[in-house]
Every structure is written in C-alpha cells, then in structure tokens.
Design an enzyme around this catalytic site. Structure first.
Site, PDB file in Angstrom:
ATOM      1  N   GLU A   8       0.698  -0.848  -0.164  1.00  9.97           N
ATOM      2  CA  GLU A   8      -0.150   0.391   0.373  1.00  9.97           C
ATOM      3  C   GLU A   8       0.431   1.490   0.042  1.00  9.97           C
ATOM      4  O   GLU A   8       1.110   1.806   0.610  1.00  9.97           O
ATOM      5  CB  GLU A   8      -0.735   0.377   1.116  1.00  9.97           C
ATOM      6  CG  GLU A   8      -1.799   0.983   0.655  1.00  9.97           C
ATOM      7  CD  GLU A   8      -3.235   1.180   2.218  1.00  9.97           C
ATOM      8  OE1 GLU A   8      -3.478   0.287   2.735  1.00  9.97           O
ATOM      9  OE2 GLU A   8      -2.765   2.946   2.563  1.00  9.97           O
ATOM     10  N   HIS A  10       2.321   4.559  -2.201  1.00  8.36           N
ATOM     11  CA  HIS A  10       1.953   5.539  -3.178  1.00  8.36           C
ATOM     12  C   HIS A  10       3.010   6.115  -3.494  1.00  8.36           C
ATOM     13  O   HIS A  10       4.302   6.625  -2.836  1.00  8.36           O
ATOM     14  CB  HIS A  10       1.209   6.140  -2.370  1.00  8.36           C
ATOM     15  CG  HIS A  10      -0.148   5.446  -1.921  1.00  8.36           C
ATOM     16  ND1 HIS A  10      -1.143   4.871  -2.325  1.00  8.36           N
ATOM     17  CD2 HIS A  10      -0.260   5.505  -0.302  1.00  8.36           C
ATOM     18  CE1 HIS A  10      -2.033   4.064  -1.741  1.00  8.36           C
ATOM     19  NE2 HIS A  10      -1.503   4.607  -0.109  1.00  8.36           N
ATOM     20  N   PHE A  23      -3.789  16.100   3.801  1.00  5.61           N
ATOM     21  CA  PHE A  23      -3.571  15.477   4.942  1.00  5.61           C
ATOM     22  C   PHE A  23      -2.088  15.403   5.587  1.00  5.61           C
ATOM     23  O   PHE A  23      -1.678  14.583   6.336  1.00  5.61           O
ATOM     24  CB  PHE A  23      -3.528  13.829   4.505  1.00  5.61           C
ATOM     25  CG  PHE A  23      -5.247  13.699   3.203  1.00  5.61           C
ATOM     26  CD1 PHE A  23      -5.999  13.252   4.660  1.00  5.61           C
ATOM     27  CD2 PHE A  23      -5.626  13.984   1.780  1.00  5.61           C
ATOM     28  CE1 PHE A  23      -7.406  13.327   3.294  1.00  5.61           C
ATOM     29  CE2 PHE A  23      -6.621  13.150   1.211  1.00  5.61           C
ATOM     30  CZ  PHE A  23      -7.776  12.757   2.387  1.00  5.61           C
ATOM     31  N   HIS A 165      -8.982   0.968  -1.409  1.00  2.12           N
ATOM     32  CA  HIS A 165      -8.401   1.848  -0.576  1.00  2.12           C
ATOM     33  C   HIS A 165      -9.076   3.279  -0.230  1.00  2.12           C
ATOM     34  O   HIS A 165      -9.938   3.253  -0.922  1.00  2.12           O
ATOM     35  CB  HIS A 165      -7.266   2.469  -1.428  1.00  2.12           C
ATOM     36  CG  HIS A 165      -6.424   3.395  -1.246  1.00  2.12           C
ATOM     37  ND1 HIS A 165      -5.964   5.229  -0.807  1.00  2.12           N
ATOM     38  CD2 HIS A 165      -5.199   2.898   0.248  1.00  2.12           C
ATOM     39  CE1 HIS A 165      -5.658   5.300  -0.151  1.00  2.12           C
ATOM     40  NE2 HIS A 165      -4.861   4.785   0.361  1.00  2.12           N
ATOM     41  N   ASP A 283       1.948   2.080   3.910  1.00  3.11           N
ATOM     42  CA  ASP A 283       1.434   3.233   3.719  1.00  3.11           C
ATOM     43  C   ASP A 283       1.881   5.021   3.419  1.00  3.11           C
ATOM     44  O   ASP A 283       2.219   5.492   3.842  1.00  3.11           O
ATOM     45  CB  ASP A 283       0.230   3.466   4.752  1.00  3.11           C
ATOM     46  CG  ASP A 283      -0.716   4.323   4.034  1.00  3.11           C
ATOM     47  OD1 ASP A 283      -1.015   4.478   2.710  1.00  3.11           O
ATOM     48  OD2 ASP A 283      -2.214   4.538   4.796  1.00  3.11           O
TER      49      ASP A 283
HETATM   50  C1  GRE Z   1      -3.391   7.089   1.978  1.00  2.00           C
HETATM   51  O1  GRE Z   1      -4.001   7.146   0.717  1.00  2.00           O
HETATM   52  O2  GRE Z   1      -2.944   6.167   2.540  1.00  2.00           O
HETATM   53  C2  GRE Z   1      -3.361   8.639   2.995  1.00  2.00           C
HETATM   54  C3  GRE Z   1      -4.105   9.172   2.767  1.00  2.00           C
HETATM   55  C4  GRE Z   1      -4.147  10.323   3.262  1.00  2.00           C
HETATM   56  C5  GRE Z   1      -3.614  10.283   5.433  1.00  2.00           C
HETATM   57  C6  GRE Z   1      -3.532   9.359   5.077  1.00  2.00           C
HETATM   58  C7  GRE Z   1      -3.570   8.166   4.021  1.00  2.00           C
HETATM   59  O3  GRE Z   1      -4.962   9.827   0.844  1.00  2.00           O
HETATM   60  O4  GRE Z   1      -2.941   7.043   4.538  1.00  2.00           O
HETATM   61 ZN    ZN Z   2      -2.660   4.122   1.314  1.00  2.00          ZN
END
Ligand code: GRE
Ligand code: ZN
Length: 323
Positions: A8, A10, A23, A165, A283
C-alpha cells in the site's frame, strides 16, 4: 527482518499531488512529503533498504481518478498515470511493480484499462480509492451495484487482486467535523462499509475467486466480524449473499498492516482472519517506514509466521517471481 514486501505504497503525478496536501500537516512536512511521493528512485530505495523492504507494489495517491467527475478525463488520467508508473517501475523490476489506477466511472473502460495494465505492463492488480464520483459530487458510486458485475467478471478472469483503498467519507452526518471524514475515522468507516456492501451483494457467489485487499488491519471489520453475523440472524433485510457474511470476508479478503502499527489490533486481526490472510504493508509516505518496520520486526511470534506476513503470503497472492 529483511525481504519484506509492501504494497500500500503510493506515488503521485504532479497533477494529482494536491489531492494529498490536506492530509499532510504543516509546510515543512509537505516539502518532504512531496519529494517522497514523487520519487520512485534513490530516496525510496534507500528508505526501503534501511527498513528491510525488498519490494513494493506502487499505486497512485488518493482520491485522484475516483474524484474526477468527467468520465472522459478520468479515463485519460488513469491511462496516463499507468503509462508513467509502468515506465518508472520498469527501471527497477527487481524492486518495484505497479497497481493499476482505474476509471471506475465507466466500468467497461475500467475493465479494459486493468486488462491493458496486467497484460502490457505486468501490473499485479488494481488499487482503487473507494467510491467514484461521476458527473456530480454526490452520491458516490459503490461497486456492489449491478452495473459493475461485468467489471468484476474481468477481475475474476484476470485473477488479480483488487485493493480497495480509502478516501474521505462524504456523509452529511460528518458535517462540522471534517477531521472525522478522513484518516482518523472516515477512511476506515467508508472502506468497511464498501467491503460489507460487496459481501452483501452476492458478488462473491458470482465470482468466488475474487481477491479483495483492504488495509489498516482490516478497517475495523475483524473486530466486528462476529457481531455482524450474530445480528444478521435477526435482521438480514436486503442481504443477497447465499452464505453468512463472515464467510465471504474470510474467503475473499486479505488485510494489510498499513498505517495501523498497534499490537492489540494486530492480535485481533490475526485471530479473526488467520495467518494466511494478513500481510505487511506501510502506507508510504503517509506513514513513516521505520514506524511500520520496527514495530513489525519487534513482534513476538514464530519466525515462520512472521515470514508469511512479511513476504511469502504476498509472493503467493501476487504470483511474484521472488524466492
Ligand atoms: C492514504 O492514501 O493512504 C492516506 C491519505 C491521506 C492520509 C492518510 C493516508 O491519502 O494513509
Ligand atoms: Zn494508503
């Protein structure tokens, strides 16, 4: 522990970067974050090396394609993001692979894009950021509805996992509390709801080989699993699955440790879903790789079980060419 696999994780196109700004806290952290999420090279690899992560399956940030109201633009964005991701991960196929971003606003286009990404780029599946918005912001579209059965048929044929997700929850009951709509609560609430909708829709009777992944130690579902089925005996209204809901969750879902590095939650998840259904993830860069890895590495459990969660479950699930 070396050799961990995380998925997970990104990246972002410049044009979807703003989706993540809200965020990420203050401006000094935003600087670092931008650099981290845009990079698919040395900095990311160093971070992986320092923390015993051998391999990442990388996905576009959230909500990105799912929030593009104009379907043509959503189709175009997904395609460009996937082309670029293929080019970037293709430079280090020993360390990276991709998940497809999909224009779920158009189920046929989404099925075609997934097929293209799997067959042309060797992507390992799809990662979709929750419900889609099409033409207007509300209501969001959830993928249990009949319009998506053909799409799921393609996922089933391709036999690749689908990572569901989170994205921010838009329910009116959250009004006045924007903090509730996102990662502290609404992400999990909405993703759990979406997962339960899939279970309740008969989808897994039609396509029993579907593999849905959810993060954050199961978005709260393992904790509630027994009670859901216990209460469903008394109020099954509108439920169209042939089997009890918990059976679909145990047979068709995989969960990851992403962003939830907490021993009591881990124990609950592990007891509920079992050792073969729980997989390591971070993440990145929303979470600190070291927080995820040092927490995981420090868990007291049999090494053979730990290896499954860190690595071998993922090799099997994604049919990875790793030992
Ligand atoms: C994520 O995409 O995993 C994510 C966000 C914003 C805050 C926390 C987070 O997009 O884990
Ligand atoms: Zn994520």
């Amino acid at each position: 522990m070396n050799g961990k696999i995380a998925f997970e994780e990104h990246w972002s196109l410049l044009e979807t970067l703003e989706d993540s700004r809200g965020f990420v806290g203050g401006s000094s952290h935003w600087e670092t974050f931008q650099r981290q999420i845009l990079d698919l090279g040395d900095e990311r690899l160093r971070e992986m090396d320092r923390n015993g992560i051998e391999y990442q399956i990388v996905s576009l940030n959230a909500p990105a394609v799912q929030a593009v109201l104009d379907t043509r633009k959503a189709v175009d964005l997904a395609r460009r993001a996937n082309d670029k991701l293929a080019e970037l991960v293709g430079k280090r196929p020993d360390r990276f692979a991709g998940f497809a971003a999909l224009p779920m606003q158009d189920p046929e286009a989404a099925a075609a894009e997934l097929t293209r990404c799997v067959s042309d780029f060797g992507f390992k599946g799809a990662l979709v950021n929750g419900f889609s918005q099409k033409d207007k912001p509300d209501p969001g579209i959830y993928y249990d509805i009949p319009a998506y059965r053909g799409f799921w048929g393609r996922v089933s044929e391709l036999d690749v996992p689908f990572y569901l997700h989170p994205r921010a929850n838009r329910e009116a009951s959250y009004d006045g509390h924007p903090w509730l709509t996102t990662s502290p609560w609404g992400f999990a609430a909405d993703t759990a709801l979406h997962s339960l909708r899939l279970c309740g829709s008969g989808l897994f009777d039609d396509y029993p080989n579907l593999k849905i992944i959810i993060g954050h130690m199961g978005e709260g579902i393992p904790y509630s699993l027994w009670r859901i089925d216990a209460r469903m005996r008394f109020s099954p209204r509108g439920y169209t699955g042939k089997r009890p809901l918990g059976e679909y969750f145990l047979d068709n879902f995989y969960i990851t440790t992403s962003g939830n590095f907490y021993q009591p939650t881990f124990q609950c998840a592990l007891s509920a879903v079992g050792i073969d259904r729980l997989l390591f993830s971070v993440d990145y860069p929303f979470e600190d790789t070291k927080d995820a890895a040092s927490w995981f590495d420090g868990l007291q459990m049999a090494e053979s079980d730990k290896l499954k969660i860190a690595r071998t479950n993922a090799i099997k699930l994604f049919k990875l060419d790793l030992k």
